[in-house]
Motif scaffolding. Structure first.
Motif, PDB file in Angstrom:
ATOM      1  N   UNK A  63      45.412  13.583  56.923  1.00 31.85           N
ATOM      2  CA  UNK A  63      45.319  14.847  56.730  1.00 31.85           C
ATOM      3  C   UNK A  63      46.253  16.082  58.369  1.00 31.85           C
ATOM      4  N   UNK A  64      46.028  17.158  57.677  1.00 38.00           N
ATOM      5  CA  UNK A  64      47.405  17.998  58.782  1.00 38.00           C
ATOM      6  C   UNK A  64      46.793  18.611  60.116  1.00 38.00           C
ATOM      7  N   UNK A  65      44.860  18.545  59.980  1.00 39.55           N
ATOM      8  CA  UNK A  65      44.693  19.494  60.536  1.00 39.55           C
ATOM      9  C   UNK A  65      43.463  18.614  61.923  1.00 39.55           C
ATOM     10  N   UNK A  66      44.144  18.077  62.504  1.00 42.03           N
ATOM     11  CA  UNK A  66      43.758  16.993  63.120  1.00 42.03           C
ATOM     12  C   UNK A  66      42.653  18.729  64.169  1.00 42.03           C
ATOM     13  N   UNK A  67      41.485  17.686  64.248  1.00 41.77           N
ATOM     14  CA  UNK A  67      40.310  18.504  65.517  1.00 41.77           C
ATOM     15  C   UNK A  67      41.345  18.591  66.307  1.00 41.77           C
ATOM     16  N   UNK A  68      40.434  19.199  67.760  1.00 45.13           N
ATOM     17  CA  UNK A  68      40.698  19.145  68.930  1.00 45.13           C
ATOM     18  C   UNK A  68      40.784  17.721  69.558  1.00 45.13           C
ATOM     19  N   UNK A  69      39.649  17.048  69.394  1.00 40.64           N
ATOM     20  CA  UNK A  69      39.620  15.793  69.851  1.00 40.64           C
ATOM     21  C   UNK A  69      39.867  14.400  69.398  1.00 40.64           C
ATOM     22  N   UNK A  70      38.801  14.369  67.857  1.00 37.10           N
ATOM     23  CA  UNK A  70      39.037  13.058  67.665  1.00 37.10           C
ATOM     24  C   UNK A  70      38.759  13.193  66.383  1.00 37.10           C
ATOM     25  N   UNK A  71      40.117  11.869  65.297  1.00 39.87           N
ATOM     26  CA  UNK A  71      39.675  12.637  64.164  1.00 39.87           C
ATOM     27  C   UNK A  71      40.014  10.813  63.071  1.00 39.87           C
ATOM     28  N   UNK A  72      40.700  10.370  64.757  1.00 39.57           N
ATOM     29  CA  UNK A  72      40.973   8.566  63.353  1.00 39.57           C
ATOM     30  C   UNK A  72      39.533   9.147  62.877  1.00 39.57           C
ATOM     31  N   UNK A 107      34.095  16.430  43.005  1.00 42.97           N
ATOM     32  CA  UNK A 107      35.484  17.269  42.923  1.00 42.97           C
ATOM     33  C   UNK A 107      36.637  18.136  42.226  1.00 42.97           C
ATOM     34  N   UNK A 108      35.199  18.928  41.915  1.00 39.69           N
ATOM     35  CA  UNK A 108      35.092  20.297  41.545  1.00 39.69           C
ATOM     36  C   UNK A 108      35.075  21.048  42.588  1.00 39.69           C
ATOM     37  N   UNK A 109      34.212  20.989  43.316  1.00 43.34           N
ATOM     38  CA  UNK A 109      33.558  21.427  44.336  1.00 43.34           C
ATOM     39  C   UNK A 109      34.343  22.015  45.521  1.00 43.34           C
ATOM     40  N   UNK A 110      35.430  20.753  45.432  1.00 43.01           N
ATOM     41  CA  UNK A 110      36.250  19.641  46.523  1.00 43.01           C
ATOM     42  C   UNK A 110      37.722  20.594  46.465  1.00 43.01           C
ATOM     43  N   UNK A 111      37.873  20.862  44.890  1.00 43.45           N
ATOM     44  CA  UNK A 111      39.157  21.698  44.348  1.00 43.45           C
ATOM     45  C   UNK A 111      38.500  23.166  44.992  1.00 43.45           C
ATOM     46  N   UNK A 112      37.672  23.404  43.962  1.00 42.86           N
ATOM     47  CA  UNK A 112      37.799  25.216  45.103  1.00 42.86           C
ATOM     48  C   UNK A 112      38.265  25.732  46.396  1.00 42.86           C
ATOM     49  N   UNK A 113      37.255  23.747  46.954  1.00 41.20           N
ATOM     50  CA  UNK A 113      37.601  24.616  48.138  1.00 41.20           C
ATOM     51  C   UNK A 113      38.576  23.973  49.538  1.00 41.20           C
ATOM     52  N   UNK A 114      39.478  23.486  48.743  1.00 34.21           N
ATOM     53  CA  UNK A 114      40.417  23.206  49.204  1.00 34.21           C
ATOM     54  C   UNK A 114      41.274  24.950  48.178  1.00 34.21           C
ATOM     55  N   UNK A 115      41.768  24.718  47.363  1.00 32.36           N
ATOM     56  CA  UNK A 115      42.288  25.924  46.883  1.00 32.36           C
ATOM     57  C   UNK A 115      42.237  27.635  47.987  1.00 32.36           C
ATOM     58  N   UNK A 116      40.696  27.234  48.071  1.00 30.60           N
ATOM     59  CA  UNK A 116      40.963  28.072  49.309  1.00 30.60           C
ATOM     60  C   UNK A 116      40.966  28.205  50.378  1.00 30.60           C
ATOM     61  N   UNK A 144      50.999  21.716  53.050  1.00 33.71           N
ATOM     62  CA  UNK A 144      51.269  19.946  52.281  1.00 33.71           C
ATOM     63  C   UNK A 144      49.845  19.495  52.104  1.00 33.71           C
ATOM     64  N   UNK A 145      49.128  19.770  53.302  1.00 32.24           N
ATOM     65  CA  UNK A 145      48.301  18.335  53.607  1.00 32.24           C
ATOM     66  C   UNK A 145      47.172  19.120  52.180  1.00 32.24           C
ATOM     67  N   UNK A 146      46.574  20.292  52.389  1.00 29.94           N
ATOM     68  CA  UNK A 146      45.775  20.737  50.747  1.00 29.94           C
ATOM     69  C   UNK A 146      46.990  20.006  49.785  1.00 29.94           C
ATOM     70  N   UNK A 147      47.499  19.920  49.423  1.00 31.92           N
ATOM     71  CA  UNK A 147      48.342  19.051  48.081  1.00 31.92           C
ATOM     72  C   UNK A 147      47.950  18.073  47.941  1.00 31.92           C
ATOM     73  N   UNK A 148      48.069  17.506  49.612  1.00 28.23           N
ATOM     74  CA  UNK A 148      48.321  15.985  49.537  1.00 28.23           C
ATOM     75  C   UNK A 148      46.596  16.089  49.011  1.00 28.23           C
ATOM     76  N   UNK A 149      45.579  16.468  49.882  1.00 27.18           N
ATOM     77  CA  UNK A 149      44.171  16.346  49.117  1.00 27.18           C
ATOM     78  C   UNK A 149      44.188  16.796  47.991  1.00 27.18           C
ATOM     79  N   UNK A 150      44.830  17.465  47.173  1.00 23.04           N
ATOM     80  CA  UNK A 150      44.331  18.323  46.041  1.00 23.04           C
ATOM     81  C   UNK A 150      44.657  16.901  45.092  1.00 23.04           C
TER      82      UNK A 150
END
Length: 276
Positions: free
Chosen positions: A1-10, A245-254, A266-272
């Motif tokens: 994931x590209x966008x790490x939250x400010x504190x923890x994401x691992x 999946x379909x809802x996920x694609x819509x959210x990621x594309x947005x 690039x991170x969005x494309x990777x998730x897609x």
């Protein structure tokens, strides 16, 4: 994931909360060509490795200005002039993303002239440094420092929910994560539309593999702020993890339409690509 939250994401295999910060620390190392200065709040025994230094960028002019200001600060006897120099040093260090150094000098100002705004200014810089901490030890030291200053903010204004939310995030990265979650829930109870608390609770829900709760948090967040880049991205991630999946694609594309950052794209494309 590209966008790490400010504190923890691992996220580990058990979905347990990580105690580590993001694998970057812009706030710990002296800039290239710069020496540590007096009063700098490094963790005991902390060194400055090459990786950390690579993230601190400062021009020769900026380094020269900092060096001059530090000498003036150390020699200045007049308290008002010294405070002015401390404030300038805080601004200069923040400009080159040396957040712990900025926090140190803003803290000197806050100690001399205490108040909600002054303490928050210092706390926010330490929180930034905490958010990028490269090691667990650094995360602990900087988190405790930020928390102590935010507590002074709350002493001046108990209704400051931004300070309370950031305190919560320092606890979540500590040995007492539930204390942080409790604080975040208190923030939401006071302000159900608090975007920062909604986002962090959503991230924590993903980390604990509670994807339905994460979807609920992020759906509310993007309903409040449709252009919230990370909110839309993590809504897509949570939906994907929940098998939608379909809802996920819509959210990621947005989400992809909301930021031109190449790394984010690039991170969005990777998730897609995982949804094909």
């Amino acid at each position: 994931m590209f966008f790490l939250p400010r504190v923890i994401i691992n996220k580990d295999k058990q979905g347990a909360l990580s105690k580590s910060g993001a694998a970057r620390d812009k706030g710990t190392a002296p800039a290239k060509g710069e020496e540590s200065h007096e009063g700098h709040a490094h963790a005991p025994g902390e060194g400055h490795d090459a990786e950390e230094m690579a993230h601190v960028e400062a021009t020769p002019q900026q380094l020269g200005e900092l060096s001059l200001l530090r000498r003036q600060y150390n020699l200045e006897k007049n308290s008002l002039a010294r405070l002015k120099l401390a404030n300038q040093l805080g601004e200069k260090y923040a400009a080159i993303s040396k957040f712990d150094s900025a926090g140190y000098f803003y803290e000197q100002v806050a100690v001399a002239r205490p108040g909600e705004t002054a303490y928050q200014k210092a706390a926010d810089q330490y929180f930034e440094a905490f958010s990028f901490a490269a090691t667990e030890d650094r995360s602990k030291v900087l988190g405790e420092k930020a928390r102590s200053l935010y507590e002074k903010v709350l002493q001046n204004n108990p209704a400051n929910l931004d300070a309370k939310t950031n305190i919560a995030m320092t606890y979540i990265a500590s040995e007492s994560p539930m204390q942080g979650i409790t604080l975040l829930r208190e923030v939401i109870a006071t302000d159900p539309n608090n975007e920062k608390a909604l986002f962090n609770l959503g991230i924590l829900s993903i980390q604990s593999t509670q994807y339905d709760k994460a979807i609920e948090r992020f759906e509310k967040l993007v309903s409040l702020n449709p252009k919230h880049v990370q909110g839309n991205f993590y809504l897509g991630v949570a939906l994907a993890e929940a098998g939608k999946k379909q809802e996920a694609k819509a959210a990621l594309k947005k989400a992809k339409t909301l930021s031109d950052d190449p790394g984010f794209q690039a991170s969005v494309d990777n998730e897609l690509s995982k949804l094909k």
